[in-house]
Design a protein around this motif. Sequence first.
Motif, PDB file in Angstrom:
ATOM      1  N   LYS A  13     -12.307  28.377  -8.860  1.00  0.00           N
ATOM      2  CA  LYS A  13     -13.667  28.745  -9.269  1.00  0.00           C
ATOM      3  C   LYS A  13     -14.694  28.094  -8.336  1.00  0.00           C
ATOM      4  O   LYS A  13     -15.658  28.739  -7.906  1.00  0.00           O
ATOM      5  CB  LYS A  13     -13.901  28.292 -10.713  1.00  0.00           C
ATOM      6  N   MET A  14     -14.499  26.833  -8.046  1.00  0.00           N
ATOM      7  CA  MET A  14     -15.415  26.121  -7.153  1.00  0.00           C
ATOM      8  C   MET A  14     -15.444  26.775  -5.776  1.00  0.00           C
ATOM      9  O   MET A  14     -16.512  27.007  -5.191  1.00  0.00           O
ATOM     10  CB  MET A  14     -14.998  24.654  -7.038  1.00  0.00           C
ATOM     11  N   LEU A  15     -14.261  27.091  -5.246  1.00  0.00           N
ATOM     12  CA  LEU A  15     -14.164  27.681  -3.909  1.00  0.00           C
ATOM     13  C   LEU A  15     -14.770  29.080  -3.873  1.00  0.00           C
ATOM     14  O   LEU A  15     -15.373  29.476  -2.865  1.00  0.00           O
ATOM     15  CB  LEU A  15     -12.692  27.732  -3.471  1.00  0.00           C
ATOM     16  N   ALA A  16     -14.643  29.812  -4.961  1.00  0.00           N
ATOM     17  CA  ALA A  16     -15.174  31.178  -5.012  1.00  0.00           C
ATOM     18  C   ALA A  16     -16.685  31.202  -5.203  1.00  0.00           C
ATOM     19  O   ALA A  16     -17.396  31.986  -4.558  1.00  0.00           O
ATOM     20  CB  ALA A  16     -14.497  31.960  -6.149  1.00  0.00           C
ATOM     21  N   GLU A  17     -17.183  30.319  -6.058  1.00  0.00           N
ATOM     22  CA  GLU A  17     -18.614  30.347  -6.376  1.00  0.00           C
ATOM     23  C   GLU A  17     -19.482  29.716  -5.285  1.00  0.00           C
ATOM     24  O   GLU A  17     -20.618  30.137  -5.082  1.00  0.00           O
ATOM     25  CB  GLU A  17     -18.875  29.635  -7.713  1.00  0.00           C
ATOM     26  N   LYS A  18     -18.970  28.687  -4.635  1.00  0.00           N
ATOM     27  CA  LYS A  18     -19.763  27.973  -3.615  1.00  0.00           C
ATOM     28  C   LYS A  18     -21.185  27.723  -4.119  1.00  0.00           C
ATOM     29  O   LYS A  18     -22.170  28.089  -3.476  1.00  0.00           O
ATOM     30  CB  LYS A  18     -19.787  28.760  -2.301  1.00  0.00           C
ATOM     31  N   ALA A  19     -21.262  27.088  -5.281  1.00  0.00           N
ATOM     32  CA  ALA A  19     -22.544  26.878  -5.948  1.00  0.00           C
ATOM     33  C   ALA A  19     -23.370  25.747  -5.338  1.00  0.00           C
ATOM     34  O   ALA A  19     -24.464  25.442  -5.796  1.00  0.00           O
ATOM     35  CB  ALA A  19     -22.306  26.589  -7.433  1.00  0.00           C
TER      36      ALA A  19
END
Length: 441
Positions: free
Chosen positions: A85-91
């Motif tokens: 999730k972290m890698l996909a969102e790049k928030a």
Amino acid sequence: MLFNQEVSAQTSKEIKLITLDPGHFHAALVQKNMFPGVSPEVRVYAPAGADLDFHLQRIQGYNARKDNPTAWDEKTYTGPDYLEKMLAEKAGNVVVIAGNNRIKADYIQKSIDAGLNVLADKPMIIDGKDFDKLKKTFATAAQKKVMLYDIMTERYEITTMLQREFSMLPSAFGKLEKGTADNPAVTKESVHHFYKYVSGSVLTRPSWFMDVAQQGEGIVDVTTHLVDLIQWECFPEQVIDYQKDIKLTNARRWTTDMTLNQFKTITKTGGFPDYLKKDVVNDVLKVYSNGEINYQLKGVHAKASVIWAYQAPEGGGDTHYSIMRGTKANLIIRQGAEQNYKPTLYIEPAGNDKTYETGLMQAVAAVAKKYPGVSVKKNAKGWEVDIPEQYKEGHEAHFGRVAEKYLEFLKQGKLPAWEVPNMIAKYYTTTQALKLATKTQ
């Protein structure tokens, strides 16, 4: 240069922090204060559990304090796919990684592969098998024009900073000795404690902190700081080539014993988890938290050793001993009972040369231009460096200093040319020393 100004274009916008699986209290210390240009919103991706709870409690403590409260807004995601999730969102654009060291090299590599900057707690790796992965990750960071940096707080301890300053002034120090294996030119020894106070309360250690398969042995953990300081002080701003400049002499490791009750006190758990049973003998946990490395760096003999006790003596705390031997004088940091457990720098001349004092005073004047108020006072063996209180920040404050320096590098769009090769050299030294110590035991 490994980084160029193209990084600057990417990071000139507001910095947004991402905290990934914060299993170590160092993750919170990075946020002990706010920073200009850094968004108060922080995205946290982690598995639900005690590690995350303790992290959020620390951040909330900073937000709620009376003096200089912070205003962090933590947005948390705790699904089992937290990493994906972290890698996909790049928030955000800077990932802070401080936690379980067994998975840290993988976290770092995947974050860099995703084009994110990374500020990682030490150690970035705890085993030689991850050394090539770390080298490759640094290469990827250069290609993607992102920045990977580890948190070297001890460079901001004032006695260490001044030891380095005086070592660069020939009138005070002369030249660095080469030393021998039995009498190294540089020795650094660090004593730590499992039971300690952080931010005013007794630190709760995660159970895995005592598992060397997850935290790493002492020889590859705290020793990272010592090896870094040896490089940083002996060869300031010089590139170190791990393939040519490092030669290991010997290394050893030994355990700290911890009773079941002691373990329960610092972990607030019911007992030893199954993964620690391999290290338990007669209800006593044996942790390989101690280590010593003897090696040569560019021909200079150096020794780095770390010792962990369970608890400090009354009035004491973590301590540091360091000596740099010069042709004119030794620069020694002591932090024992005589110093009230506060690091103190001494300059002790090698001989009785009466002209030495003149040269020393010239050096003191030069140092005082950079650090106003620094002076020396004579004692039986030479001089004690008198350091104004304003420079004596605690260990926790040094995390902010590292973060500030990292943000400065991001704005500049580059790290100093020596930083990356020297990080690689540092982790080569520690992981090879572990291999040697394990083999020779």
